[in-house]
Design a protein around this motif. Structure first.
Motif, short mmCIF file in Angstrom:
data_model
loop_
_atom_site.label_atom_id
_atom_site.label_comp_id
_atom_site.label_asym_id
_atom_site.label_seq_id
_atom_site.Cartn_x
_atom_site.Cartn_y
_atom_site.Cartn_z
N UNK A 1 0.85 -1.19 0.00
CA UNK A 1 0.00 0.00 0.00
C UNK A 1 0.89 1.24 0.00
N UNK A 2 0.52 2.20 -0.83
CA UNK A 2 1.30 3.42 -0.95
C UNK A 2 0.81 4.45 0.06
N UNK A 3 1.75 5.06 0.77
CA UNK A 3 1.43 6.10 1.73
C UNK A 3 2.16 7.38 1.36
N UNK B 1 4.19 18.72 -5.92
CA UNK B 1 3.31 19.42 -5.00
C UNK B 1 2.24 20.15 -5.82
N UNK B 2 1.04 20.08 -5.29
CA UNK B 2 -0.11 20.67 -5.95
C UNK B 2 -0.90 21.45 -4.92
N UNK C 1 -1.01 8.60 -7.06
CA UNK C 1 -1.01 8.54 -5.60
C UNK C 1 -1.02 9.96 -5.02
N UNK C 2 -1.89 10.15 -4.03
CA UNK C 2 -2.07 11.47 -3.43
C UNK C 2 -2.03 11.40 -1.92
N UNK C 3 -1.50 12.45 -1.30
CA UNK C 3 -1.63 12.60 0.13
C UNK C 3 -2.93 13.27 0.49
N UNK C 4 -3.14 13.47 1.79
CA UNK C 4 -4.39 14.05 2.28
C UNK C 4 -4.38 15.57 2.27
N UNK C 5 -3.21 16.16 2.21
CA UNK C 5 -3.11 17.61 2.11
C UNK C 5 -2.73 18.27 3.43
N UNK C 6 -2.15 19.45 3.31
CA UNK C 6 -1.82 20.28 4.46
C UNK C 6 -2.13 21.73 4.10
N UNK C 7 -2.75 22.44 5.04
CA UNK C 7 -3.23 23.79 4.76
C UNK C 7 -2.12 24.82 4.93
N UNK C 8 -2.04 25.71 3.97
CA UNK C 8 -1.14 26.87 4.03
C UNK C 8 -1.99 28.12 3.93
N UNK C 9 -1.84 29.01 4.92
CA UNK C 9 -2.59 30.25 4.93
C UNK C 9 -1.62 31.42 5.07
#
Length: 121
Positions: free
Chosen positions: A1-3, A36-37, A110-118
């Motif tokens: 499984x890819x993480x 990165x997206x 494959x994608x990560x869950x994301x992290x917020x940048x403000x």
């Protein structure tokens, strides 16, 4: 499984810096585009920076060129994004992804869950 697990997001003022990191496991991305997206509310997901791992060749969106730097550490299996001179327009959820179709392509396996940048003005 890819993480793929992102970290390092947060809130900064205009002109500040942040470093995002993506820990990867379960897949050999060596002969792959990774990147990165970001996606802001009401907008489509866009590529920020991608790298072809085997050659360490980086590609950047025009809006971030000269301010952001992408790097892959194959020994640590991390994909980092150093962001400097941040602007309010950089505010978004940032995702890392791998197994992408091409440089700056948002078609990735494959994608990560994301992290917020403000970024505040």
């Amino acid at each position: 499984q890819v993480h793929m697990v992102e970290s390092g997001g947060g809130s900064v003022q205009t002109g500040g810096s942040l470093r995002l990191s993506c820990a990867t496991a379960g897949y050999n991305f060596r002969y792959s585009h990774m990147g990165w997206f970001r996606q802001a509310p009401g907008r489509q997901r866009e590529a920020v920076a991608t790298i072809y791992v085997a050659y360490s060749r980086a590609y950047y969106a025009a809006s971030v060129k000269g301010r952001f730097t992408i790097a892959r550490d194959n020994t640590k299996n991390t994909l980092d994004l150093q962001m400097t001179s941040l602007e309010p327009e950089d505010t978004a959820m940032y995702f890392c992804a791998g197994g992408c179709q091409d440089a700056l392509s948002t078609t990735c396996n494959y994608w990560g869950q994301g992290t917020q940048v403000t970024v505040s003005s």
